[in-house]
Motif scaffolding. Structure first.
Motif, PDB file in Angstrom:
ATOM      1  N   ILE A 244       1.837  -3.194   5.773  1.00 36.34           N
ATOM      2  CA  ILE A 244       1.941  -2.524   4.474  1.00 36.34           C
ATOM      3  C   ILE A 244       1.921  -3.487   3.284  1.00 36.34           C
ATOM      4  O   ILE A 244       1.736  -3.048   2.153  1.00 36.34           O
TER       5      ILE A 244
ATOM      6  N   CYS B  88       0.845  -1.187   0.000  1.00 37.95           N
ATOM      7  CA  CYS B  88       0.000   0.000   0.000  1.00 37.95           C
ATOM      8  C   CYS B  88       0.883   1.240   0.000  1.00 37.95           C
ATOM      9  O   CYS B  88       2.009   1.203   0.500  1.00 37.95           O
TER      10      CYS B  88
ATOM     11  N   PRO C 230      -0.674   3.116   5.107  1.00 36.05           N
ATOM     12  CA  PRO C 230      -1.397   2.076   5.836  1.00 36.05           C
ATOM     13  C   PRO C 230      -2.673   2.553   6.520  1.00 36.05           C
ATOM     14  O   PRO C 230      -3.056   2.028   7.559  1.00 36.05           O
TER      15      PRO C 230
ATOM     16  N   HIS D  78      -4.921  -1.791   3.005  1.00 30.55           N
ATOM     17  CA  HIS D  78      -3.716  -1.920   3.834  1.00 30.55           C
ATOM     18  C   HIS D  78      -3.887  -3.145   4.712  1.00 30.55           C
ATOM     19  O   HIS D  78      -4.959  -3.751   4.766  1.00 30.55           O
TER      20      HIS D  78
ATOM     21  N   SER E 224      -4.769   5.703   1.049  1.00 31.92           N
ATOM     22  CA  SER E 224      -4.549   4.560   0.168  1.00 31.92           C
ATOM     23  C   SER E 224      -5.639   4.454  -0.889  1.00 31.92           C
ATOM     24  O   SER E 224      -5.374   4.193  -2.066  1.00 31.92           O
TER      25      SER E 224
END
Length: 511
Positions: free
Chosen positions: A366, A46, A49, A345, A54
């Motif tokens: 991640i 990602c 997180p 995430h 994201s």
């Protein structure tokens, strides 16, 4: 030849190692099916997180530091270019069903939000809502995870249409009346669960697109397994806690880490030196207690029940993903539809002594589950270790549909990697985390073997050797034997930062 369709299916806050094909402690037959019929990328990351940054990267093809929605409680400005606009211009129908979280829960005069109180619970507004939203022609939205009081928008309209007039019984005050002490077993009937809603409404759109012979870019955005840990029966008892391998802290593992790691293992840690905005910092609290509004000490029994419920939430979601896959088959759309399954995430449920998420860039948080299926184009039944990032989704979708990629996008076109024509498109990923203007601001660079995390205005950091130390227990940052490696990784990180700068237009002349 008709251009391919895009179906993006996402979960929320799902640990990478929660697909049954690769973990025999969990059952996900439909995700396993996607993995058998497509390629699983086991090095996907990602760009941040947390949810808003994201998710905004998915639709903009840019990093959070570039598109502007840099933290929770921010919004993606409406003037930002999104991939849905590119698909619309090419004649595609575009839609999002489920979680958006592109905007904050509270509006201000300067920064209004459609995903905020009290508007999201103005059902008359949502009944009449028929406007484009970040490049999506059609949206059906909700904002709550499990029983959160944020419930509203199209999800509540659907529950009422289905005859669930007492829906407030299943959600917390002030919106609902559910007992906040209830854990693990959510009393909501499965027929009114948002998984049912997302699958049903996704399939209705698929039927419409088939009838009208329309190409589509459709995002089915599930809310689970993001805590609160709640799932309706029978999914709440699907897993025997005694048979699960529950992660835990390794004594001493935070001794070499930056201070905020060790503070999480204290009863009453003091993070006041990092507080800047007063808006809260995800993860910067004691991880010895059950979070999300409860203050229960996390003993072994609670840890096991959390994990079994988390797995139950994933298995239930998988069941409804299966209904979408079955609909694609029934409509004859499978062969011409590119499916990506991933999440925004990862998640901690005990790894490194941590819970949920925060400024702790371990692989658990991640790295992502990531499966691509496109029959006849993406190799079936393969696992591929080429590094991926969610920021790459937008340019790659456009490339696979033979559409131009906007110059401003900073993600990388992975189409040749997905189809097996190239081994890799990037040699690293970058993950950003910023929860305060100056005190909580970090970035991680990860390549094939190493990971380095740097902090704004701090001399501490992290270096992990993912080959020799895959559990990330030995931080090499201050180890004098790795001084040269540290310098090399810092230089690679700086080059990666320079390399991801946006170039909205090419240079077209000499002056």
């Amino acid at each position: 030849m008709k251009k391919p369709n895009i179906l993006l299916i996402t979960s929320d806050q799902q640990h990478f190692d929660t697909i049954g094909m690769f973990n025999n402690e969990i059952k996900t037959p439909n995700l396993d099916r996607l993995a058998r019929e497509g390629t699983t990328f086991d090095r996907a990351y990602c760009p941040n997180p947390t949810c808003t940054p994201s998710r905004a990267s998915i639709i903009t093809g840019m990093y959070p530091s570039q598109h502007g929605a840099w933290s929770l409680g921010t919004k993606l400005f409406e003037d930002r270019h999104t991939v849905g606009e590119d698909f619309k211009e090419a004649g595609y129908k575009t839609a999002l069903i489920g979680k958006a979280h592109f905007q904050q829960l509270r509006s201000t005069e300067e920064y209004p939000s459609l995903e905020s109180y009290p508007l999201m619970q103005d059902l008359d507004f949502w009944k009449a809502f028929d406007e484009p939203f970040y490049g999506f022609d059609h949206v059906e939205l909700a904002r709550n995870h499990t029983n959160e009081a944020h419930v509203g928008q199209h999800y509540v309209l659907w529950m009422e249409e289905k005859g669930c007039k007492n829906w407030r019984d299943y959600f917390l005050a002030p919106t609902g009346t559910m007992d906040p002490s209830i854990s693990y077993k959510w009393p909501i009937p499965e027929e009114y669960h948002y998984n049912t809603w997302i699958a049903e409404r996704t399939n209705a759109l698929l039927e419409q697109y088939k009838t009208d012979d329309e190409s589509f870019f459709l995002w089915s955005s599930f809310f689970d397994p993001h805590p609160e840990y709640l799932v309706p029966e029978p999914w709440d008892t699907m897993y025997d806690e005694a048979e699960l391998t529950v992660p835990s802290l390794v004594p001493g593992e935070h001794d070499k880490n930056p201070p905020h790691f060790g503070l999480t293992q204290e009863e009453k840690p003091d993070f006041s030196h990092l507080q800047e905005s007063g808006k809260g910092i995800h993860g910067y609290h004691s991880h010895l207690y059950y979070g999300y509004g409860k203050n229960i000490k996390l003993d072994d029994a609670h840890k096991k029940k959390q994990m079994s419920t988390y797995y139950g939430m994933i298995s239930m979601m998988d069941h409804y993903i299966g209904k979408i896959l079955d609909k694609l088959d029934a409509l004859g759309l499978t062969d011409n539809t590119i499916i990506v399954f991933t999440t925004d995430h990862g998640h901690f449920f005990g790894q490194h002594g941590l819970q949920a998420k925060g400024g702790f860039h371990y692989e658990d948080l991640i790295k992502l589950p990531f499966i691509v299926r496109y029959p006849g184009h993406v190799p079936a039944g393969r696992t591929n270790s080429a590094i991926q990032s969610l920021v790459d989704l937008a340019p790659t979708f456009l490339s696979l549909c033979d559409l131009p990629i906007p110059h401003a996008m900073t993600g990388i076109d992975q189409s040749k990697v997905w189809t097996g024509a190239s081994e890799f498109a990037r040699d690293h990923a970058i993950c950003e985390f910023r929860h305060e203007a100056t005190t909580i601001h970090q970035k991680t660079y990860v390549n094939e073997r190493y990971k380095i995390t740097v902090y704004y205005n701090q001399t501490y950091g992290e270096i992990f050797d993912l080959q020799d130390d895959p559990e990330e227990l030995n931080n090499l940052w201050d180890n004098p034997d790795f001084h040269t490696l540290k310098s090399e990784l810092l230089l690679k990180y700086i080059s990666a930062e320079l390399g991801k700068e946006s170039m909205p237009m090419p240079r077209v002349w000499g002056a």
